[in-house]
Write an enzyme that holds these catalytic residues in place. Structure first.
Site: not given
Length: 256
Positions: A36, A84, A150, A154, A185
């Site tokens: 990360d 991810n 976005y 994707k 999230t």
């Protein structure tokens, strides 16, 4: 799921879906590398998981290669990669366009998947095979009018996985995608109130689907995850085949 002796690498592992996936992988017996940009967050997750924290900018191909190298150096192998990391655009990309923001979302949502897979394949070959799961989205299966950029990234991830999966399947490397709907999230933190009573996934709901994909997912599959539904591979419809072309290659044609 028994992952004893297996080593996993998770990008975006400091929070949200990534952190939940780390917990499940460790519970199944895997050793995990938490990757990360948030070095402190990665360290916290890695500490509770007994794993390795690796701070990295996933948009940098050299950084992704270094993360894979760190996994092999620390644990001797790499078997599972969860790509991810992801961000939202913060702009429509239709009536407005901030070029830096556009490049940033492409880098995190798409480039990192390409760079991550490219870096991981040699290590997975050395391990005798493995599994790469990319976190896409329902926005990779449908269009979200409020977030065109976005959606574009994707959709690109879904297309990449569908092509890369069959290309690597013969080497024992499975490439799949998880396509969650709206999840509670940090990614939606700034707009969480706008969802009201709309059903949201939890981070662990998506991590549980990743576990199912690792167990049963086939190369190139893209699994949807929605509240109240059992995760499953999305059924893509074939495109019309050429007329008068004889028997076309097996690339998803349908009779027309």
């Amino acid at each position: 799921m028994d992952l004893s002796g297996k080593v996993a690498l998770v990008t975006g592992g400091a929070s949200g879906i990534g952190a939940a996936a780390v917990d499940r992988l460790v519970a199944a017996g895997a050793q995990v590398v938490v990757v990360d940009r948030d070095a402190d967050g990665a360290a916290a997750v890695a500490e509770r998981a007994g794993g390795l924290a690796h701070a990295a900018d996933v948009t940098d191909p050299a950084a992704m290669a270094a993360a894979v190298a760190a996994a092999e150096e620390r644990f001797g192998r790499l078997d599972i990669v969860l790509l991810n990391a992801g961000i939202t655009a913060g702009q429509s990309g239709v009536t407005d366009l901030d070029l830096d923001g556009y490049r940033r979302i492409l880098g995190v949502n798409l480039d990192h998947v390409v760079f991550g897979l490219n870096a991981a394949v040699p290590a997975l070959r050395r391990a005798g095979g493995g599994h790469v799961v990319a976190t896409a989205s329902l926005a990779g299966l449908i269009g979200l009018p409020g977030d065109a950029l976005y959606t574009a990234t994707k959709h690109a991830v879904v297309g990449y996985v569908r092509a890369a999966g069959p290309a690597l399947a013969g080497e024992g490397i499975r490439v799949t995608a998880v396509c969650p709907g709206f999840a509670d999230t940090p990614l939606i933190g700034n707009v969480r109130a706008q969802f009201g009573d709309f059903p949201l996934l939890g981070a662990d709901d998506v991590a549980a689907a990743v576990e199912q994909i690792l167990e049963r997912g086939e190369p190139g599959e893209c699994w949807y995850v929605q509240p109240g539904r059992e995760p499953a591979p999305y059924g893509f419809r074939g495109v019309p085949s050429p007329r008068g072309a004889g028997t076309p290659p097996d690339v998803g044609w349908q009779d027309a």
